[in-house]
Design a protein around this motif. Structure first.
Motif, short mmCIF file in Angstrom:
data_model
loop_
_atom_site.label_atom_id
_atom_site.label_comp_id
_atom_site.label_asym_id
_atom_site.label_seq_id
_atom_site.Cartn_x
_atom_site.Cartn_y
_atom_site.Cartn_z
N SER A 358 -43.01 27.07 39.57
CA SER A 358 -42.68 26.14 40.64
C SER A 358 -41.62 25.17 40.15
N ALA A 359 -41.05 24.41 41.11
CA ALA A 359 -40.01 23.43 40.74
C ALA A 359 -40.57 22.39 39.77
N ALA A 360 -41.82 21.98 39.97
CA ALA A 360 -42.44 20.99 39.10
C ALA A 360 -42.61 21.50 37.68
N GLN A 361 -42.75 22.82 37.52
CA GLN A 361 -42.91 23.41 36.18
C GLN A 361 -41.58 23.59 35.47
N ILE A 362 -40.47 23.34 36.17
CA ILE A 362 -39.14 23.54 35.58
C ILE A 362 -38.39 22.22 35.42
N ASP A 363 -38.34 21.39 36.47
CA ASP A 363 -37.55 20.17 36.47
C ASP A 363 -37.96 19.25 35.32
N GLY A 364 -36.97 18.87 34.51
CA GLY A 364 -37.21 17.93 33.41
C GLY A 364 -37.91 18.52 32.21
N LYS A 365 -38.30 19.79 32.27
CA LYS A 365 -39.03 20.42 31.17
C LYS A 365 -38.06 20.99 30.13
N HIS A 366 -38.53 21.08 28.90
CA HIS A 366 -37.73 21.65 27.80
C HIS A 366 -37.68 23.17 27.94
N MET A 367 -36.61 23.78 27.44
CA MET A 367 -36.45 25.24 27.53
C MET A 367 -37.64 25.96 26.91
N ARG A 368 -38.20 25.42 25.84
CA ARG A 368 -39.33 26.08 25.17
C ARG A 368 -40.53 26.17 26.13
N GLU A 369 -40.76 25.09 26.93
CA GLU A 369 -41.88 25.09 27.86
C GLU A 369 -41.66 26.09 29.00
N VAL A 370 -40.42 26.22 29.45
CA VAL A 370 -40.13 27.07 30.61
C VAL A 370 -40.05 28.54 30.21
N LEU A 371 -39.36 28.85 29.12
CA LEU A 371 -39.10 30.24 28.75
C LEU A 371 -40.20 30.85 27.88
N GLY A 372 -40.97 30.02 27.22
CA GLY A 372 -41.96 30.54 26.27
C GLY A 372 -41.38 30.59 24.87
N GLU A 373 -42.24 30.51 23.86
CA GLU A 373 -41.79 30.38 22.48
C GLU A 373 -40.95 31.57 22.03
N GLU A 374 -41.39 32.80 22.35
CA GLU A 374 -40.70 33.99 21.85
C GLU A 374 -39.28 34.09 22.42
N VAL A 375 -39.16 33.94 23.74
CA VAL A 375 -37.83 34.02 24.36
C VAL A 375 -36.97 32.85 23.90
N TYR A 376 -37.55 31.66 23.79
CA TYR A 376 -36.77 30.49 23.36
C TYR A 376 -36.20 30.69 21.96
N GLN A 377 -37.01 31.20 21.03
CA GLN A 377 -36.53 31.41 19.67
C GLN A 377 -35.35 32.38 19.65
N SER A 378 -35.40 33.43 20.49
CA SER A 378 -34.30 34.38 20.52
C SER A 378 -33.05 33.78 21.15
N ASN A 379 -33.22 32.71 21.96
CA ASN A 379 -32.08 32.07 22.63
C ASN A 379 -31.43 30.97 21.80
N ILE A 380 -32.06 30.54 20.72
CA ILE A 380 -31.57 29.39 19.96
C ILE A 380 -30.12 29.57 19.51
N PRO A 381 -29.71 30.74 18.92
CA PRO A 381 -28.30 30.88 18.51
C PRO A 381 -27.33 30.71 19.68
N SER A 382 -27.68 31.25 20.85
CA SER A 382 -26.79 31.12 22.01
C SER A 382 -26.71 29.68 22.49
N VAL A 383 -27.85 28.97 22.48
CA VAL A 383 -27.85 27.57 22.90
C VAL A 383 -27.01 26.73 21.93
N GLU A 384 -27.16 26.97 20.64
CA GLU A 384 -26.36 26.22 19.66
C GLU A 384 -24.87 26.50 19.86
#
Length: 931
Positions: A358-384
């Protein structure tokens, strides 16, 4: 007596009414002025920001970067020039009055619309974007932005000009408030706050003036706005007139805005009626109230109307924002905006549906909370990478709510800040497009083409063989009529086989599986053989072939069969379109650091409408059923793919009625040896960089050269192995994703060879973390891993550490220093006689001292994460403490200096003095008996 009292009372009442009227009029006017001005200021900022955002959107389009890079290498490339012109024309309807593109050299390559004269009066809005505000019967924003490639290098620029109709209307309507009403926007000058440039809107029109900020010792109302204040004041303006003025700051470039009215116009109706009030003392109070109602109310109504207009403009902006939300919610892609702290600030409806949140689960939340730990870790190089200012694109496979695997192409685009955050990345936009259906169709198409092509090959081989036997007389002598028919069938069979082979080649190229056997290849013999093999093709039209290759020593690293295939395609096309009795010429020459091969014909040239798709599959200049030149339209597409896989470039030049030139350029295989022979021996360590992206290889080379190394570059695994056979290297870097072979396989090969078994290898890859996990249990002996994007200091220090672990017999120096440039310089100075290790903090130094023994410590006492004095206790605790040389920016007291073997000041120590001091202290330490 009573009459005098009554008269005095009436006069006093009249004066009181006058004072009350003046104060009430001033109060009403003040509130209305301030409200209207603040609405207009918001409108001004919004209009300016929208114009700048639109311009930046154009400057960050990836296809513009690619096209400008093409123009950098081929300045007159007609396809690229046409693409730039079409891009300029396509952007024009999005709100621009004029738009122009320039290449890296400042040459204009495309223009659409019109621009204001260069001498137009203007206010500076933004230095970074070179944005200015102009008046040309309309307010106009003009920008001049650099276009940068993913590495931050400038490849060109874009000039834009956009009108601001709402702002123009607000300025134009200021006269409705009164004869003396004025609406001003000013910018301060760089003169210590003495003057300002202003756009002044009055009943008579818009004027541009340079005005002093102080008059008769008092600051103008605008001066308060330029200092960042908001309010209303009765003061003198730049004309010396007494005015009532509202003032407010506006964001662009520290500007200010003022809305004012002359006081004498405000009180003129009251003064005009005052002489009539005196003889009418009895009705003074009633007359005053009527005057307030009749004379002030219309002015207030005008102000209220102006405020309503500004509020209407604000409503229009809100409507625009709502429309933007509707558009993004109906886009078939997942769209979001994430700030520099990696928190979601905007997303569309598709993003919620794609992630099942939902919008409440996304707005203002950190990428780790929204994407999950595994997906977030794989995205770190792209985010940097995107937060460092580089656009990112990658593929992602993700399950939807029904558990189905979906393919996405994900793009990250950096967003830069303004004012105090100018030049800083403050967040990034995310666009994820579902390409599952496209990939499925592509797989079906590839499988179908491959199956059909393979299934056709077998019967066609039998048909060709049978026809060849029949034509050769195995079945007896054939009548002339039958022989002609057999020959026609045989020729068309060969044509069909060539078509199938071309289709299979296309599939191999697109899947990345085209095999290449790279060898040192002499160019002239290969071209001579290609010309001889294709001479018969032009026999029917009496078209000949001629080779011009004055330098017989030219060699390239190439697959000779594939290069011959390229030449066959270019020669057959040239002869096909040449007039009878003409000659197709092949010219070979050096081009920069490579070689250029040109195939020239004197045919009709390439039509303008066909040039943009000449390298597309199945493309024909004449695609009608009655075309005279046969062919599949695959040859040029295959040829360009082969040349690019060989590290080169294929292009063309053509003039209507004068023929065409198709050319390709390849790097010389002897480039490294020629450069090495031309340059005197430097005594610096030589590093081999194995990287298939030429731009990244060049960047690594620049970093290492600056860090004290000599560099050779290999763009394929085969080239790297050839270099290692002929030259010794102190170390090498390897990318895991090479074109001809993956990096892990290359490292396996190196570790099996005696002369490279102990070579220090540093992996430099965008997937270094994943590769490190994959190789945990493999005997590859990799010295270190470096992630892309590359940190220059980390790169240099990692290589030096890798080399130091392989060096025996040299003294080891621990350099405790948090300035990376100082580290690099010191290591380069002493590299011939010592091996350097580095630490940037006391904690890191303690870890190094525990790991191994050092012969000397070079110490900076002032560190960001602590003091160098903190390390002395750890050194004293060692059984055989190394000598310490202080190399710091602060002088020590004599008593403090006695604790160290030597003390050097950074600002007063030359390279020679540092080198001699280190050598002296090491020599003295080695002469002492062991403790």
């Amino acid at each position: 007596m009573g009459g005098l009292i009554l008269l005095a009372t009436s006069i006093a009442a009249g004066i009181a009414v006058y004072v009350v009227m003046g104060r009430q009029a001033e109060s009403v006017l003040s509130r209305s002025l301030q409200t209207a001005l603040q609405s207009n200021a918001r409108l001004f900022e919004s209009q300016i920001n929208q114009a700048l955002t639109d311009a930046r959107t154009v400057a960050t389009r990836p296809f513009l970067v690619q096209t400008l890079q093409t123009l950098t290498t081929t300045p007159e490339d007609p396809a690229a020039m046409l693409a730039m012109q079409r891009a300029a024309t396509s952007f024009l309807p999005t709100g621009f009055r004029g738009l122009a593109f320039l290449d890296a050299g400042g040459r204009e390559v495309a223009r659409a619309g019109s621009f204001s004269p260069s001498d137009e009066k203007h206010l500076l809005l933004n230095k970074k974007d070179r944005a200015t505000l102009l008046w040309n019967e309309n307010f106009t924003v003009q920008t001049h932005l650099d276009i940068l490639d993913p590495k931050g290098l400038r490849v060109g620029a874009v000039m834009t000009e956009a009108t601001l109709p709402l702002l123009t209307r607000v300025f134009g309507e200021v006269g409705a408030m009164g004869q003396s009403a004025e609406f001003a926007v000013c910018a301060p000058l760089d003169d210590g706050g003495k003057a300002m440039d202003c756009f002044l809107g009055r009943l008579s029109g818009i004027a541009f003036k340079r005005i002093e900020r102080v008059i008769e010792g008092g600051p103008l109302p605008m001066s308060h706005a330029l200092r960042g204040n908001t309010g209303i004041i009765a003061a003198r303006d730049y004309r010396g007139e007494q005015v009532v003025a509202a003032y407010v700051p506006v964001a662009p470039a520290g500007m200010g805005m003022v809305l004012k009215l002359d006081q004498k116009e405000l009180y003129l109706p009251t003064f005009a009626q005052l002489k009539d009030i005196v003889p009418l003392l009895a009705g003074l109070m009633i007359a005053g109230v009527l005057l307030l109602h009749l004379l002030v109310t219309p002015l207030v109504r005008k102000l209220v109307r102006s405020e309503k207009d500004a509020r209407g403009a604000s409503d229009l902006l809100r409507s625009s924002e709502s429309q933007l939300r509707d558009i993004t919610d109906n886009m078939p892609a997942l769209v979001s905006y994430i700030d520099a702290d990696q928190r979601y600030r905007f997303h569309n409806l598709a993003y919620e549906e794609g992630l099942g949140l939902s919008a409440a689960q996304i707005d203002g939340k950190h990428m780790r909370e929204v994407l999950g730990e595994e997906v977030y870790q794989s995205n770190i190089p792209s985010v940097e990478q995107v937060l460092a200012g580089y656009p990112v694109a990658y593929d992602r496979v993700r399950k939807n709510l029904r558990g189905e695997l979906r393919d996405y192409v994900v793009n990250y685009f950096p967003r830069y800040g303004e004012d105090a955050d100018e030049g800083k990345v403050v967040g990034f936009y995310v666009q994820a497009t579902d390409v599952t259906a496209l990939k499925h169709v592509d797989r079906i198409k590839s499988e179908f083409v491959s199956t059909v092509s393979h299934e056709l090959r077998t019967p066609l081989t039998s048909i060709r063989g049978s026809l060849g036997l029949i034509a050769g007389g195995v079945g007896g002598k054939l009548p002339d009529a039958v022989k002609t028919l057999v020959e026609i069938a045989k020729n068309n069979c060969e044509r069909l086989i060539r078509l199938i082979n071309d289709i299979l080649d296309i599939e191999k190229i697109e899947s990345g599986n085209i095999p290449l056997d790279l060898q040192e290849t002499a160019l002239k013999p290969l071209l001579t053989q290609a010309l001889a093999a294709n001479e018969g093709f032009g026999t029917t039209k009496n078209v000949g072939l001629r080779l011009y290759c004055p330098d017989e020593t030219l060699q390239v690293l190439a697959d000779s069969d594939r290069l011959t295939q390229v030449m066959t395609n270019l020669l057959s096309n040239a002869m096909k379109f040449s007039p009878p009795n003409e000659t197709v010429e092949v010219h070979v020459s050096r081009a920069g650091l490579g070689v250029r091969v040109e195939v020239r014909d004197r045919g009709p040239g390439i039509p303008d409408e066909f040039r943009k798709r000449i390298f597309q599959k199945f493309s024909q200049a004449d695609s009608s059923d009655t075309r005279q030149a046969a062919g599949t339209g695959l040859g040029l597409n295959i040829s360009r793919a082969i040349v690019e896989r060989l590290g080169g470039h294929l292009g063309f030049e053509s003039e209507a009625g004068a023929g065409s030139i198709f050319f390709f350029e390849l790097p010389l295989s002897t480039e490294r040896q020629e450069k090495k022979a031309a340059a005197p021996a430097s005594g610096r360590p030589r590093i081999l960089v194995c990287e298939d992206d030429r731009d990244i290889a060049h960047l690594i080379g620049l970093m290492l050269n600056k860090g004290g190394f000599d560099v050779d570059r290999a763009y394929t695994a085969a080239t790297a192995l050839a270099f290692l056979e002929t030259s010794p290297y102190a170390a090498m870097t390897v990318d895991l994703a090479l074109r001809d072979q993956d990096g892990i396989t290359l490292i396996h090969t190196l570790r099996r060879q005696a002369h490279t078994r102990d070579l220090p290898i540093v992996v430099v890859s965008s997937s270094a973390s994943e590769g490190q996990i994959q190789c945990n249990n493999l005997p590859l002996n990799i010295s270190d891993w470096v992630d892309k994007p590359i940190d220059e200091n980390q790169m240099v220090l990692t290589l030096r550490r890798a080399m130091g672990l392989m060096v025996q017999g040299k003294p080891r120096i621990l350099h405790i220093e948090d300035d990376f440039d100082t580290q690099r310089i010191a290591a380069a100075i002493a590299q011939d006689f010592a091996v350097f290790e580095f630490a940037t903090s006391p904690g890191e130094a303690r870890a190094r001292l525990r790991e191994q023994h050092f012969d000397l410590v070079l110490l900076d006492l002032a560190l960001r994460d602590g003091s160098g004095w903190d390390v002395l206790a750890d050194l004293d605790a060692l059984g055989n403490a190394p000598p310490v040389v202080v190399f710091s920016a602060t002088a020590l007291k004599p008593a403090e200096s006695k604790r160290f073997a030597a003390v050097l000041l950074k600002a007063q120590t030359s390279n020679t003095e540092l080198l001699q001091t280190l050598q002296r202290v090491l020599a003295e330490a080695s002469a002492l008996p062991a403790a």
